[in-house]
Design a protein around this motif. Structure first.
Motif, short mmCIF file in Angstrom:
data_model
loop_
_atom_site.label_atom_id
_atom_site.label_comp_id
_atom_site.label_asym_id
_atom_site.label_seq_id
_atom_site.Cartn_x
_atom_site.Cartn_y
_atom_site.Cartn_z
N ASP A 80 0.83 -1.21 0.00
CA ASP A 80 0.00 0.00 0.00
C ASP A 80 0.86 1.27 0.00
O ASP A 80 0.57 2.24 -0.71
N ILE A 81 1.94 1.26 0.78
CA ILE A 81 2.83 2.44 0.86
C ILE A 81 3.55 2.64 -0.47
O ILE A 81 3.62 3.77 -0.99
N PHE A 82 4.10 1.56 -1.05
CA PHE A 82 4.84 1.68 -2.30
C PHE A 82 3.93 2.10 -3.46
O PHE A 82 4.34 2.85 -4.35
N GLN A 83 2.66 1.62 -3.44
CA GLN A 83 1.71 2.04 -4.48
C GLN A 83 1.39 3.52 -4.36
O GLN A 83 1.30 4.24 -5.37
N ALA A 84 1.23 3.99 -3.10
CA ALA A 84 0.95 5.42 -2.88
C ALA A 84 2.12 6.29 -3.34
O ALA A 84 1.91 7.39 -3.87
N LYS A 85 3.33 5.80 -3.17
CA LYS A 85 4.52 6.55 -3.58
C LYS A 85 4.92 6.27 -5.02
O LYS A 85 5.93 6.80 -5.51
N GLN A 86 4.15 5.36 -5.71
CA GLN A 86 4.39 5.00 -7.11
C GLN A 86 5.81 4.45 -7.33
O GLN A 86 6.46 4.76 -8.34
N ARG A 87 6.26 3.65 -6.40
CA ARG A 87 7.55 2.98 -6.54
C ARG A 87 7.29 1.61 -7.16
O ARG A 87 7.10 0.61 -6.46
N LEU A 88 7.25 1.57 -8.49
CA LEU A 88 6.78 0.39 -9.20
C LEU A 88 7.64 -0.85 -8.96
O LEU A 88 7.11 -1.97 -8.86
N LYS A 89 8.95 -0.68 -8.89
CA LYS A 89 9.81 -1.85 -8.66
C LYS A 89 9.53 -2.49 -7.31
O LYS A 89 9.49 -3.71 -7.18
N LYS A 90 9.34 -1.66 -6.30
CA LYS A 90 9.03 -2.18 -4.97
C LYS A 90 7.61 -2.79 -4.94
O LYS A 90 7.37 -3.77 -4.24
N VAL A 91 6.70 -2.19 -5.71
CA VAL A 91 5.34 -2.77 -5.82
C VAL A 91 5.43 -4.17 -6.41
O VAL A 91 4.82 -5.13 -5.91
N GLY A 92 6.21 -4.31 -7.49
CA GLY A 92 6.39 -5.62 -8.13
C GLY A 92 7.00 -6.63 -7.19
O GLY A 92 6.60 -7.81 -7.15
N GLU A 93 7.98 -6.19 -6.38
CA GLU A 93 8.63 -7.07 -5.42
C GLU A 93 7.63 -7.58 -4.36
O GLU A 93 7.61 -8.78 -4.04
N GLU B 11 6.34 -5.14 -16.22
CA GLU B 11 6.46 -4.69 -17.62
C GLU B 11 6.43 -3.17 -17.72
O GLU B 11 7.14 -2.57 -18.54
N LYS B 12 5.63 -2.53 -16.86
CA LYS B 12 5.57 -1.06 -16.86
C LYS B 12 6.89 -0.45 -16.39
O LYS B 12 7.33 0.58 -16.91
N SER B 13 7.51 -1.10 -15.39
CA SER B 13 8.76 -0.56 -14.84
C SER B 13 10.00 -1.14 -15.52
O SER B 13 11.13 -0.80 -15.17
N ASN B 14 9.77 -2.03 -16.51
CA ASN B 14 10.87 -2.68 -17.24
C ASN B 14 11.81 -3.41 -16.28
O ASN B 14 13.03 -3.38 -16.43
N ASP B 15 11.22 -4.07 -15.29
CA ASP B 15 11.99 -4.78 -14.27
C ASP B 15 12.04 -6.27 -14.65
O ASP B 15 11.19 -7.07 -14.24
N SER B 16 13.03 -6.64 -15.46
CA SER B 16 13.12 -8.01 -15.97
C SER B 16 13.37 -9.02 -14.84
O SER B 16 12.90 -10.17 -14.91
N LEU B 17 14.09 -8.61 -13.80
CA LEU B 17 14.38 -9.51 -12.69
C LEU B 17 13.09 -9.97 -11.99
O LEU B 17 12.86 -11.16 -11.80
#
Length: 658
Positions: free
Chosen positions: A98-111, A141-147
């Motif tokens: 919820d925090i990462f989504q609010a801050k739009q940190r996409l890589k952390k959201v994906g994690e 895919e939006k954040s281009n985070d292949s890992l």
């Protein structure tokens, strides 16, 4: 989980951190220090990490430090996930999400989405796991985070594998490889190769499994962490166990156990469980129980529900092999109580074992009801191996009770399930050979085309290229020839197996045909008794009608007509044809042998012989044929005379021997 860099010395003590915290005036810095310490201890000292992360979370919540709160929640989620307390892990990861989504940190959201999906997978809640997996891939895919995408696609493969969709699982793993190669995740690539190897192992394609394990080993060898190699050793041990190389399996599992004794005591349960399984296959049940009980003590202490269920099931199997059925039932009931409604696969397997034990204990109704529940679950989850076990147990149950007809129906369903499994396996093997051949064919066509282009451009190399083409064509022909030979050999081998299988099936069919014959004999007798009862009723009606007619002053034409109809029905019963058909089906050569003995026998005399063979009394025969008791004696005498039987030989004994 991704960790930030850590500048604190690894050999610091708890006393050191307390001194650092006491000397720090900034609350925000205190929270950051606690989070860094928690992160540094996650892998080797999770309990200590839990304490620091909890303190950090409390301070972060009190002072509304949202970013540090998210970090604390991630650490807590990681620890609880390793402790197999997945509900708590999911709760903390959702707070971080919820925090990462609010801050739009996409890589952390994906994690976070990956970790939630992973936790649901280990809870066997595959629907929820897929949901978060797809969300994570979309964010990646939006954040281009292949890992992260690679890790999520790998989870997708694990889910398909758990659902028994092996081909889809392998397809997902291959996609994961492409993503992981893009992210240069060498250990992750090793994990994927290992997972593909596991799927090939589950399919019984052991050669392919070994090759994939070898590929995984190349990537794992780049890491200083030897636990990855140990995991591979576990898989190779499982492979040896599946191939019946039990002693080799025990040796490999013992190496794994020795490693965990020296490096990670809490993980000793897995090799102990595997060694117990190997001794179970060796039929050394006492040793098997010893290892299972040691593993159970460790998993109980760790509160690992999945491990406890597996071990209790295996202990139940051992007790069943030892014919200690009451003890086995206790273990299986514990498994069922722990499974509830969530772990349906484990529940189905336990129910099959319980049903079989209830059959042995002659609790037939309870056994049937239990096996029916197991069958419904296996059908729903498409567990065809377990479904085959359910049908087999039901067939045994009905055979034990003498219900051969329904037992035969279950056995036919078992054969269909086994046939489908066998056909799928052979089709996969043929498809693999065909695909390999087509690929080589296409590659060869491309090579020839390139050589032709080179030939046009370089006329001076014409002779050299011709020689090369000749050699390559010869090699290609040899390769194709070898592939054809392999394919033909495989087909011949399959045919031999099929012939052997059909022989066994033929034996079983003969047994069941005999059972069906006995059933038809019972039906034949029932049919004849029905005719007796019916003709008896008609005889009573005829007598009543006759008495009514005699009481009349003048003959009643309608009553006379009814009397004639009843008398006619008694002598020419329509149901005799059905009876005759049933009898001919059960005793096929009976009438032929009688006619060989005497061609003078009439149809009515043949019927009389059939009823005598069925051991009906003269009174019952007179009712069936609609003639008097005395006429039966006369008819028997005529038959004896036509068959030229001696006075000492009884007619009933003679007919029974035919």
């Amino acid at each position: 989980m991704f960790f930030w860099s850590l500048s604190l010395a690894q050999n610091s003590t708890v006393k050191d951190i307390n001194q650092v915290l006491e000397g720090e005036t900034s609350t925000l810095k205190k929270v950051k220090i606690l989070n860094k310490w928690a992160k540094s201890l996650l892998l080797k000292h999770p309990d200590q990490a839990l304490i620091y992360a909890s303190k950090a979370l409390k301070l972060a919540q009190e002072n509304n430090y949202s970013w540090e709160k998210a970090a604390s929640c991630e650490h807590l989620g990681f620890v609880y996930s390793r402790k197999h307390k997945f509900d708590k892990a999911i709760s903390y990861y959702r707070q971080a999400l919820d925090i990462f989504q609010a801050k739009q940190r996409l890589k952390k959201v994906g994690e976070c989405l990956y970790q939630i999906s992973r936790a649901y997978y280990y809870q066997e809640k595959y629907k929820q796991a897929k949901k978060y997996c797809l969300k994570g891939i979309e964010v990646g895919e939006k954040s281009n985070d292949s890992l992260t995408i690679g890790r999520l696609v790998n989870i997708s493969g694990l889910i398909y594998g758990a659902e028994g969709k092996s081909d889809k699982a392998i397809a997902e793993y291959k996609k994961a490889l492409d993503w992981k190669k893009g992210g240069k995740d060498t250990i992750g690539i090793g994990h994927v190769y290992n997972n593909i190897g596991i799927e090939y192992y589950n399919q019984g394609r052991y050669g392919k499994a070994v090759k994939l394990y070898e590929k995984a080993l190349k990537f794992y060898s780049t890491s200083k962490d030897k636990s990855y190699v140990i995991n591979l050793l576990t898989n190779l041990g499982a492979l040896s166990l599946r191939q019946g190389q039990n002693k080799q399996a025990i040796k490999r599992f013992q190496e794994v156990l020795d490693y965990y004794r020296a490096n990670d005591i809490k993980k000793r349960a897995y090799p102990l469980m595997n060694i117990g399984a190997a001794y179970l296959e060796e039929k050394e049940y006492t040793k098997s129980l010893q290892y299972f009980k040691k593993a159970l003590a460790i998993e109980t202490k760790a509160n690992n529900k999945n491990g406890i269920i597996d071990i209790l099931h295996n202990i139940g199997v051992v007790y069943g092999k030892q014919e200690k059925y009451e003890q086995a039932l206790i273990k299986y009931k514990k498994v069922l109580s722990m499974c509830g409604n969530s772990k349906q696969k484990d529940r189905a397997l336990a129910l099959i074992e319980v049903g079989d034990i209830l059959r042995i204990k002659a609790c037939y109704k309870a056994a049937f009801d239990t096996l029916q529940v197991a069958l419904r679950i296996t059908k729903k989850l498409r567990m065809r191996d377990a479904q085959a076990q359910s049908y087999s147990a039901l067939a045994k149950l009905d055979s034990t009770q003498g219900n051969f007809k329904r037992g035969w129906e279950f056995y036919k369903k078992l054969i269909r399930v086994n046939d489908s499994l066998f056909s799928e396996e052979k089709n996969k093997q043929l498809l693999e050979v065909q695909t390999r051949y087509e690929a080589q064919k296409k590659e060869q066509a491309i090579k020839i085309k390139n050589k032709q282009i080179s030939l046009l451009k370089k006329e001076k190399e014409h002779e050299r290229l011709l020689k090369r083409r000749f050699i390559e064509s010869l090699v290609s022909t040899c390769v194709v020839g070898i592939l054809i030979i392999i394919l033909l050999y495989s087909k011949i081998k399959s045919k031999k197996r099929l012939i052997e299988y059909n022989k066994q099936l033929h034996k079983i069919e003969n047994k069941n045909l005999q059972r069906e014959l006995n059933l038809k004999q019972q039906q034949l007798t029932s049919k004849a008794l029905h005719i007796v009862q019916k003709n008896g009723m008609l005889e009573k009606i005829r007598k009543n009608l006759q008495q009514m007619n005699e009481n009349k002053e003048s003959p009643n034409q309608e009553l006379i007509k009814l009397l004639r109809m009843v008398s006619s029905s008694l002598k020419a019963d329509r149901e005799w044809d059905n009876f005759f058909s049933f009898f001919s089906e059960v005793h096929q050569d009976f009438f032929q042998q009688l006619k060989i003995k005497s061609e003078k026998l009439s149809n009515s005399e043949l019927r009389l012989c059939a009823l005598i063979k069925l051991k009906f009394t003269s009174k019952e025969i007179s009712s069936i044929l609609g003639i008097t008791y005395g006429s039966i004696s006369v008819a028997r005498h005529r038959v004896r005379k036509k068959l030229a039987l001696s006075k000492e030989r009884k007619l009933s004994d003679f007919l029974a021997d035919l």
